[in-house]
Scaffold this motif. Structure first.
Motif, PDB file in Angstrom:
ATOM      1  N   TYR A  28      -8.346   0.285  -7.327  1.00 46.08           N
ATOM      2  CA  TYR A  28      -7.441   0.216  -6.182  1.00 46.08           C
ATOM      3  C   TYR A  28      -8.215   0.232  -4.863  1.00 46.08           C
ATOM      4  CZ  TYR A  28      -3.714   1.744  -2.979  1.00 46.08           C
ATOM      5  OH  TYR A  28      -2.832   1.852  -1.954  1.00 46.08           O
ATOM      6  N   GLU A  47       1.125   4.178  -2.858  1.00 46.10           N
ATOM      7  CA  GLU A  47       0.950   5.601  -2.553  1.00 46.10           C
ATOM      8  C   GLU A  47       2.099   6.437  -3.109  1.00 46.10           C
ATOM      9  OE1 GLU A  47       0.417   5.443   1.674  1.00 46.10           O
ATOM     10  OE2 GLU A  47      -1.681   4.820   1.481  1.00 46.10           O
ATOM     11  N   ILE A  81       1.553   6.634  -6.871  1.00 45.48           N
ATOM     12  CA  ILE A  81       0.447   7.565  -7.146  1.00 45.48           C
ATOM     13  C   ILE A  81       0.928   9.006  -7.002  1.00 45.48           C
ATOM     14  CG2 ILE A  81      -1.759   8.439  -6.266  1.00 45.48           C
ATOM     15  CD1 ILE A  81      -2.373   5.436  -5.521  1.00 45.48           C
ATOM     16  N   HIS A  82       1.656   9.271  -5.940  1.00 44.55           N
ATOM     17  CA  HIS A  82       2.177  10.627  -5.702  1.00 44.55           C
ATOM     18  C   HIS A  82       3.110  11.051  -6.839  1.00 44.55           C
ATOM     19  CE1 HIS A  82       3.647  14.066  -3.386  1.00 44.55           C
ATOM     20  NE2 HIS A  82       4.852  13.706  -3.772  1.00 44.55           N
ATOM     21  N   LEU A 129      -7.488   4.057  -9.845  1.00 46.38           N
ATOM     22  CA  LEU A 129      -7.784   4.260  -8.421  1.00 46.38           C
ATOM     23  C   LEU A 129      -9.142   3.680  -8.028  1.00 46.38           C
ATOM     24  CD1 LEU A 129      -6.397   7.847  -7.768  1.00 46.38           C
ATOM     25  CD2 LEU A 129      -5.426   5.647  -7.076  1.00 46.38           C
ATOM     26  N   THR A 142       1.116  11.665 -10.043  1.00 41.88           N
ATOM     27  CA  THR A 142       0.350  12.909  -9.954  1.00 41.88           C
ATOM     28  C   THR A 142       1.239  14.122 -10.199  1.00 41.88           C
ATOM     29  OG1 THR A 142      -1.150  11.876  -8.378  1.00 41.88           O
ATOM     30  CG2 THR A 142      -1.180  14.272  -8.485  1.00 41.88           C
ATOM     31  N   LYS A 180       0.843  -1.203   0.000  1.00 44.42           N
ATOM     32  CA  LYS A 180       0.000   0.000   0.000  1.00 44.42           C
ATOM     33  C   LYS A 180       0.878   1.254   0.000  1.00 44.42           C
ATOM     34  CE  LYS A 180      -3.720   2.209   2.627  1.00 44.42           C
ATOM     35  NZ  LYS A 180      -3.120   3.480   3.049  1.00 44.42           N
ATOM     36  N   SER A 181       1.902   1.248   0.808  1.00 38.61           N
ATOM     37  CA  SER A 181       2.819   2.390   0.867  1.00 38.61           C
ATOM     38  C   SER A 181       3.523   2.586  -0.472  1.00 38.61           C
ATOM     39  CB  SER A 181       3.842   2.160   1.979  1.00 38.61           C
ATOM     40  OG  SER A 181       4.799   3.186   2.000  1.00 38.61           O
TER      41      SER A 181
END
Length: 95
Positions: A93, A59, A62-63, A90, A66, A55-56
């Motif tokens: 997700y 993230e 995703i960051h 997402l 973006t 999950k980390s």
């Protein structure tokens, strides 16, 4: 889905690779625990740890996507396209 290639900088790529190696190690540990008939609570604890690490990792990706791919798109239409693609992913997700 998207077929464009995103090139990560050397430090960014190295960081992602290190995270992935840790996750792979955790999953191999789960496999070994199952083979050794370890206690279910111990196996589940390791699974939770691997899941949190994954999950980390997601993230971080995703960051980066973006900020690098959407915010710095070559033109607004391209940015909108990349944003739509991200939103589709997402949606899956969070299921």
């Amino acid at each position: 889905m998207a077929s464009s290639k995103h090139v990560h900088g050397p430090a960014e790529k190295r960081s992602l690779e290190i995270r992935l190696r840790k996750i792979v190690g955790q999953l191999k540990s789960v496999e070994q625990m199952v083979q050794e008939d370890r206690d279910c609570v111990d196996v589940l604890t390791q699974i939770v740890s691997a899941r949190k690490a994954l999950k980390s990792f997601a993230e971080v990706v995703i960051h980066q996507h973006t900020h690098e791919c959407i915010a710095r798109a070559s033109d607004p239409r391209e940015g909108q396209k990349k944003l739509r693609e991200l939103l589709i992913v997402l949606e899956r997700y969070v299921e």
